[in-house]
Design a protein around this motif. Structure first.
Motif, PDB file in Angstrom:
ATOM      1  N   ASP A   1       0.826  -1.194   0.000  1.00 17.61           N
ATOM      2  CA  ASP A   1       0.000   0.000   0.000  1.00 17.61           C
ATOM      3  C   ASP A   1       0.870   1.257   0.000  1.00 17.61           C
ATOM      4  N   GLU A   2       1.931   1.246   0.807  1.00 15.61           N
ATOM      5  CA  GLU A   2       2.845   2.390   0.834  1.00 15.61           C
ATOM      6  C   GLU A   2       3.551   2.552  -0.510  1.00 15.61           C
ATOM      7  N   ARG A   3       3.973   1.439  -1.096  1.00 13.84           N
ATOM      8  CA  ARG A   3       4.647   1.481  -2.389  1.00 13.84           C
ATOM      9  C   ARG A   3       3.708   2.044  -3.464  1.00 13.84           C
ATOM     10  N   ALA A   4       2.448   1.609  -3.434  1.00 19.60           N
ATOM     11  CA  ALA A   4       1.472   2.109  -4.405  1.00 19.60           C
ATOM     12  C   ALA A   4       1.248   3.612  -4.220  1.00 19.60           C
ATOM     13  N   MET A   5       1.188   4.068  -2.965  1.00 19.15           N
ATOM     14  CA  MET A   5       1.010   5.495  -2.706  1.00 19.15           C
ATOM     15  C   MET A   5       2.222   6.290  -3.184  1.00 19.15           C
ATOM     16  N   GLU A   6       3.426   5.748  -2.961  1.00 23.95           N
ATOM     17  CA  GLU A   6       4.637   6.428  -3.421  1.00 23.95           C
ATOM     18  C   GLU A   6       4.659   6.530  -4.947  1.00 23.95           C
ATOM     19  N   GLU A   7       4.292   5.432  -5.624  1.00 22.44           N
ATOM     20  CA  GLU A   7       4.265   5.444  -7.092  1.00 22.44           C
ATOM     21  C   GLU A   7       3.243   6.445  -7.608  1.00 22.44           C
ATOM     22  N   GLU A   8       2.094   6.489  -6.953  1.00 24.34           N
ATOM     23  CA  GLU A   8       1.058   7.428  -7.365  1.00 24.34           C
ATOM     24  C   GLU A   8       1.533   8.871  -7.185  1.00 24.34           C
ATOM     25  N   ALA A   9       2.198   9.132  -6.075  1.00 28.54           N
ATOM     26  CA  ALA A   9       2.733  10.481  -5.833  1.00 28.54           C
ATOM     27  C   ALA A   9       3.797  10.824  -6.874  1.00 28.54           C
ATOM     28  N   GLU A  10       4.677   9.875  -7.193  1.00 27.55           N
ATOM     29  CA  GLU A  10       5.700  10.109  -8.209  1.00 27.55           C
ATOM     30  C   GLU A  10       5.065  10.399  -9.568  1.00 27.55           C
ATOM     31  N   ASN A  11       4.020   9.640  -9.910  1.00 24.48           N
ATOM     32  CA  ASN A  11       3.328   9.877 -11.184  1.00 24.48           C
ATOM     33  C   ASN A  11       2.714  11.280 -11.231  1.00 24.48           C
ATOM     34  N   LYS A  12       2.081  11.682 -10.131  1.00 26.51           N
ATOM     35  CA  LYS A  12       1.455  13.008 -10.102  1.00 26.51           C
ATOM     36  C   LYS A  12       2.503  14.105 -10.224  1.00 26.51           C
ATOM     37  N   ILE A  13       3.613  13.944  -9.523  1.00 27.45           N
ATOM     38  CA  ILE A  13       4.677  14.937  -9.605  1.00 27.45           C
ATOM     39  C   ILE A  13       5.270  14.953 -11.013  1.00 27.45           C
ATOM     40  N   GLY A  14       5.438  13.762 -11.599  1.00 26.69           N
ATOM     41  CA  GLY A  14       5.946  13.682 -12.969  1.00 26.69           C
ATOM     42  C   GLY A  14       5.037  14.392 -13.952  1.00 26.69           C
ATOM     43  N   TRP A  15       3.728  14.174 -13.819  1.00 24.77           N
ATOM     44  CA  TRP A  15       2.782  14.845 -14.710  1.00 24.77           C
ATOM     45  C   TRP A  15       2.797  16.356 -14.491  1.00 24.77           C
ATOM     46  N   LEU A  16       2.962  16.763 -13.232  1.00 25.01           N
ATOM     47  CA  LEU A  16       3.022  18.186 -12.940  1.00 25.01           C
ATOM     48  C   LEU A  16       4.222  18.826 -13.649  1.00 25.01           C
ATOM     49  N   PHE A  17       5.387  18.172 -13.561  1.00 24.70           N
ATOM     50  CA  PHE A  17       6.574  18.692 -14.242  1.00 24.70           C
ATOM     51  C   PHE A  17       6.390  18.689 -15.752  1.00 24.70           C
TER      52      PHE A  17
END
Length: 195
Positions: A36-52
């Protein structure tokens, strides 16, 4: 050393005081929790990536919007300059680019003002192969969509050069371009004479 013994004693006291937990469920919940933590981290990374990515695309769009008008004239000038090169390949590239740039009357007149109409007529007259003739005719047709540019083509001697262009038996499109262009130039000439 004494510190680690004290820490071990406190840990033992804490663990012994707690209720015994089923080891299997603890392992399951910890692995589930890790996933669950890994999935949340990946989701956060994806959102930050899309933001950039969005910031980059927005910046590039704004920059392109402000810079492109200056590039347009420069690209037309470079394309006209390619018509002066002796190599037929570069001449074809220049004519092809001019045909693509001639999308409205303003750009067509820019090409004429930069000497593109005269250069294309000269290119057509000096062409020794059908590919070069075809690109020159295609670019001249693109420029001839503007009434003002037709006048420049007529004064450049386009009608006599097109009529003197050898007949092509292999590429029917060249003959079609010639007929279309001659009709356009002659129609414009008749309109000018009648008025």
């Amino acid at each position: 050393m004494a510190f680690s013994r004290g820490l071990a004693a406190q840990l033992r006291f804490y663990l012994c005081k707690r209720r015994p937990v089923n080891v299997r469920s603890r392992q399951y919940s910890s692995s589930y929790h890790e996933r669950d933590e890994r999935a949340m981290e990946e989701e956060a990374e994806n959102k930050i990536g899309w933001l950039f990515k969005l910031i980059f695309i927005g910046t590039a769009t704004i920059g392109g919007y402000h810079i492109f008008p200056y590039l347009g004239d420069n690209l037309i000038h470079q394309s006209v300059s390619l018509l002066n090169v002796k190599d037929p390949l570069f001449k074809r590239m220049g004519a092809s680019r001019l045909a693509r740039f001639a999308t409205d009357d303003e750009r067509r007149m820019k090409i004429v003002e930069m000497g593109g109409a005269q250069q294309l007529v000269d290119m057509l007259g000096a062409a020794t192969d059908d590919k070069t003739r075809k690109e020159a005719l295609n670019a001249i047709i693109a420029i001839a969509r503007s009434d003002e540019a037709v006048g420049a083509l007529q004064s450049a001697g386009a009608i006599s050069v097109i009529m003197a262009t050898p007949q092509c038996t292999e590429d029917a499109e060249i003959e079609k371009f010639k007929r279309k262009l001659l009709k356009r130039l002659q129609d414009m000439k008749q309109e000018e004479n009648s008025s």
